[in-house]
Design a protein around this motif. Structure first.
Motif, PDB file in Angstrom:
ATOM      1  N   PRO A 229     -21.750  61.535  94.661  1.00 47.49           N
ATOM      2  CA  PRO A 229     -20.445  60.886  94.440  1.00 47.49           C
ATOM      3  C   PRO A 229     -20.625  59.475  93.872  1.00 47.49           C
ATOM      4  N   ARG A 230     -19.637  59.037  93.081  1.00 42.94           N
ATOM      5  CA  ARG A 230     -19.662  57.674  92.550  1.00 42.94           C
ATOM      6  C   ARG A 230     -18.236  57.217  92.257  1.00 42.94           C
ATOM      7  N   TYR A 231     -18.084  55.902  92.069  1.00 38.97           N
ATOM      8  CA  TYR A 231     -16.766  55.312  91.818  1.00 38.97           C
ATOM      9  C   TYR A 231     -16.803  54.388  90.614  1.00 38.97           C
ATOM     10  N   GLN A 232     -15.694  54.344  89.909  1.00 41.00           N
ATOM     11  CA  GLN A 232     -15.434  53.313  88.909  1.00 41.00           C
ATOM     12  C   GLN A 232     -14.034  52.786  89.209  1.00 41.00           C
ATOM     13  N   GLU A 233     -13.959  51.525  89.575  1.00 43.67           N
ATOM     14  CA  GLU A 233     -12.673  50.931  89.924  1.00 43.67           C
ATOM     15  C   GLU A 233     -12.367  49.775  88.991  1.00 43.67           C
ATOM     16  N   LEU A 234     -11.175  49.769  88.471  1.00 39.70           N
ATOM     17  CA  LEU A 234     -10.757  48.732  87.533  1.00 39.70           C
ATOM     18  C   LEU A 234      -9.491  48.058  88.031  1.00 39.70           C
ATOM     19  N   LYS A 235      -9.546  46.735  88.161  1.00 41.54           N
ATOM     20  CA  LYS A 235      -8.332  45.979  88.423  1.00 41.54           C
ATOM     21  C   LYS A 235      -7.482  45.962  87.162  1.00 41.54           C
ATOM     22  N   SER A 236      -6.192  45.765  87.352  1.00 46.27           N
ATOM     23  CA  SER A 236      -5.268  45.796  86.223  1.00 46.27           C
ATOM     24  C   SER A 236      -5.682  44.834  85.119  1.00 46.27           C
ATOM     25  N   LYS A 237      -6.123  43.633  85.498  1.00 48.69           N
ATOM     26  CA  LYS A 237      -6.485  42.621  84.501  1.00 48.69           C
ATOM     27  C   LYS A 237      -7.731  42.989  83.713  1.00 48.69           C
ATOM     28  N   ASP A 238      -8.529  43.913  84.239  1.00 50.47           N
ATOM     29  CA  ASP A 238      -9.778  44.294  83.585  1.00 50.47           C
ATOM     30  C   ASP A 238      -9.648  45.550  82.726  1.00 50.47           C
ATOM     31  N   ILE A 239      -8.495  46.192  82.754  1.00 51.16           N
ATOM     32  CA  ILE A 239      -8.282  47.384  81.933  1.00 51.16           C
ATOM     33  C   ILE A 239      -8.080  46.971  80.484  1.00 51.16           C
ATOM     34  N   SER A 240      -8.766  47.622  79.580  1.00 52.94           N
ATOM     35  CA  SER A 240      -8.641  47.316  78.152  1.00 52.94           C
ATOM     36  C   SER A 240      -7.206  47.525  77.703  1.00 52.94           C
ATOM     37  N   GLN A 241      -6.678  46.564  76.913  1.00 49.50           N
ATOM     38  CA  GLN A 241      -5.293  46.638  76.460  1.00 49.50           C
ATOM     39  C   GLN A 241      -5.204  46.272  74.984  1.00 49.50           C
ATOM     40  N   ALA A 242      -4.152  46.749  74.354  1.00 47.70           N
ATOM     41  CA  ALA A 242      -3.887  46.411  72.957  1.00 47.70           C
ATOM     42  C   ALA A 242      -2.385  46.515  72.725  1.00 47.70           C
ATOM     43  N   GLU A 243      -1.915  45.832  71.674  1.00 48.22           N
ATOM     44  CA  GLU A 243      -0.483  45.852  71.342  1.00 48.22           C
ATOM     45  C   GLU A 243      -0.320  45.813  69.833  1.00 48.22           C
ATOM     46  N   LYS A 244       0.624  46.614  69.325  1.00 48.60           N
ATOM     47  CA  LYS A 244       0.840  46.684  67.882  1.00 48.60           C
ATOM     48  C   LYS A 244       2.242  47.211  67.599  1.00 48.60           C
ATOM     49  N   HIS A 245       3.023  46.433  66.864  1.00 51.28           N
ATOM     50  CA  HIS A 245       4.336  46.861  66.370  1.00 51.28           C
ATOM     51  C   HIS A 245       5.228  47.431  67.475  1.00 51.28           C
ATOM     52  N   GLY A 246       5.329  46.732  68.599  1.00 48.44           N
ATOM     53  CA  GLY A 246       6.217  47.158  69.668  1.00 48.44           C
ATOM     54  C   GLY A 246       5.637  48.208  70.588  1.00 48.44           C
ATOM     55  N   VAL A 247       4.351  48.506  70.444  1.00 45.93           N
ATOM     56  CA  VAL A 247       3.692  49.503  71.290  1.00 45.93           C
ATOM     57  C   VAL A 247       2.548  48.829  72.051  1.00 45.93           C
ATOM     58  N   LYS A 248       2.593  48.918  73.367  1.00 41.07           N
ATOM     59  CA  LYS A 248       1.504  48.415  74.206  1.00 41.07           C
ATOM     60  C   LYS A 248       0.752  49.597  74.803  1.00 41.07           C
ATOM     61  N   VAL A 249      -0.555  49.452  74.927  1.00 40.10           N
ATOM     62  CA  VAL A 249      -1.357  50.520  75.507  1.00 40.10           C
ATOM     63  C   VAL A 249      -2.362  49.937  76.482  1.00 40.10           C
ATOM     64  N   ARG A 250      -2.504  50.615  77.622  1.00 41.50           N
ATOM     65  CA  ARG A 250      -3.549  50.319  78.597  1.00 41.50           C
ATOM     66  C   ARG A 250      -4.549  51.468  78.516  1.00 41.50           C
ATOM     67  N   ILE A 251      -5.786  51.153  78.151  1.00 48.06           N
ATOM     68  CA  ILE A 251      -6.768  52.179  77.822  1.00 48.06           C
ATOM     69  C   ILE A 251      -7.671  52.413  79.026  1.00 48.06           C
ATOM     70  N   ILE A 252      -7.359  53.450  79.782  1.00 46.47           N
ATOM     71  CA  ILE A 252      -8.135  53.777  80.971  1.00 46.47           C
ATOM     72  C   ILE A 252      -9.459  54.424  80.569  1.00 46.47           C
ATOM     73  N   ALA A 253      -9.412  55.305  79.593  1.00 47.01           N
ATOM     74  CA  ALA A 253     -10.618  55.916  79.035  1.00 47.01           C
ATOM     75  C   ALA A 253     -10.353  56.238  77.575  1.00 47.01           C
ATOM     76  N   GLY A 254     -11.379  56.082  76.740  1.00 50.82           N
ATOM     77  CA  GLY A 254     -11.223  56.382  75.323  1.00 50.82           C
ATOM     78  C   GLY A 254     -10.943  55.143  74.495  1.00 50.82           C
ATOM     79  N   GLU A 255     -10.283  55.355  73.347  1.00 48.33           N
ATOM     80  CA  GLU A 255     -10.054  54.263  72.397  1.00 48.33           C
ATOM     81  C   GLU A 255      -8.682  54.366  71.770  1.00 48.33           C
ATOM     82  N   ALA A 256      -8.014  53.217  71.611  1.00 47.62           N
ATOM     83  CA  ALA A 256      -6.720  53.129  70.929  1.00 47.62           C
ATOM     84  C   ALA A 256      -6.628  51.781  70.238  1.00 47.62           C
ATOM     85  N   PHE A 257      -6.067  51.759  69.041  1.00 48.56           N
ATOM     86  CA  PHE A 257      -5.881  50.530  68.261  1.00 48.56           C
ATOM     87  C   PHE A 257      -7.200  49.773  68.090  1.00 48.56           C
TER      88      PHE A 257
END
Length: 352
Positions: free
Chosen positions: A195-223
């Motif tokens: 067993p293992r854990y990966q824990e992310l606080k809200s401030k540490d989650i990758s984020q991006a914003e473009k043209h009125g769209v905000k995204v919080r990237i839990i896994a993968g890639e966006a923008f």
């Protein structure tokens, strides 16, 4: 885009504007009156402005409905209905329910709602991962390995149960706690890992914003922004917030199974012209290279998008154990009961 239209404005004798000028010049060359010259130049100016506007700023009716050659369409729409779960908790289950048993590699998706003293007391897992994304409130997690932590609004816990874990998930504050929990299957070669854990606080989650769209990237890639989370089963998982009038074109790896779960608001998913989908709906996406979304409502739209590489392996599930065969399920139940093969601490432990 501009480069391919440059010949329209070149000085070549074959360019459309050059030919239009030549025709107008020939027609008016015999007219010597000075009164016709202002009209001629006005006509030429109008031609130039119209051609420029058409090619540099095409009207909406000429634009593509999406940026994908093969856009993903919604092929199944499931309304998640409330049901009792755990100890006094309520969940809206979409994946894992009778209408959508699983969506390889996804096993379950619950939108949970619970208040003290309810929750999810001590219970075991084997053979998959759980991803908990808090929408509101706080949850405390603890397990028989000694791990303990609290995730709050916007935080994420990515837990790999592997060969075995016994844990509890209980409200950590007053009022109603809300969140999403996604179960992701593990390949047969990974089902018995530690067993293992990966824990992310809200401030540490990758984020991006473009043209009125905000995204919080839990896994993968966006923008162009990538999450640091390692997904043992290749997975993308992200939370979008779209303002009224905005649109989104998000690439998804071809061959991956994908779905959308709407948290709040309504939007048009897949292609223009279809009826909008509203909160608590799970939308299964068909094959293609990406998802297009339009928010044509007067309120914000919130949803999560998840996609994963199919494992293409047998799925045998018995409650909280997910393996590849009935014999493996029976073995998991025996291991838990007798405290073997990863469940050695199960009988001696209970949550605080």
């Amino acid at each position: 885009m501009l480069r391919q239209h440059l010949p329209l404005f070149s000085s070549s004798s074959s360019s459309p504007i050059h030919m239009a000028l030549a025709r107008l010049t020939r027609k008016t060359s015999s007219r010597s009156s000075a009164k016709t010259k202002p009209l001629l130049f006005l006509l030429l100016l109008i031609v130039i402005l119209v051609v420029t506007a058409v090619f540099l700023f095409p009207p909406a009716t000429m634009s593509s409905s999406s940026s994908f050659e093969n856009p993903r369409k919604v092929v199944k729409k499931v309304m998640s209905l409330s049901q009792a779960e755990g100890d006094g908790a309520t969940v809206r289950r979409s994946i894992g329910g009778h209408e959508l048993r699983n969506l390889d590699p996804f096993l379950l998706l619950d939108e949970f709602s619970v208040s003290k003293p309810g929750g999810f007391p001590d219970h075991p897992h084997r053979g998959f991962e759980t991803v908990t994304y808090m929408l509101h409130g706080a949850f405390t997690h603890q397990d028989f390995t000694g791990h303990k932590g609290t995730i709050r609004t916007g935080d994420v816990q990515w837990m790999t149960a592997g060969r075995g874990i016994v844990h509890s998930e209980m409200p950590a504050s007053n009022g109603v706690q809300k969140g999403l929990q996604l179960w992701i299957n593990l390949a047969s070669k990974d089902k018995m890992i530690e067993p293992r854990y990966q824990e992310l606080k809200s401030k540490d989650i990758s984020q991006a914003e473009k043209h009125g769209v905000k995204v919080r990237i839990i896994a993968g890639e966006a923008f162009g922004v990538r999450s640091p989370v390692y997904a043992r089963t290749p997975t993308m998982y992200m939370a979008f917030t779209m303002q009224p009038g905005s649109q989104l074109h998000q690439p998804i790896p071809e061959g991956w199974n994908a779905f959308v779960y709407i948290i709040e608001g309504e939007g048009v998913f897949g292609r223009e012209g279809v009826a909008p989908a509203s909160a608590h709906h799970c939308l299964v996406l068909g094959a293609g290279d990406g998802l297009s979304v339009w928010n044509r409502s007067g309120a914000q739209l919130r949803f999560v998008l998840a996609a994963g590489q199919p494992l293409n392996e047998p799925v045998v599930q018995q409650g909280l154990f997910v393996m590849n065969s009935r014999a493996q399920i029976q073995q998991a139940m025996q291991d838990y009961y007798y405290g073997h093969n990863g469940f050695e601490k199960a009988s001696q432990w209970s949550s605080a």
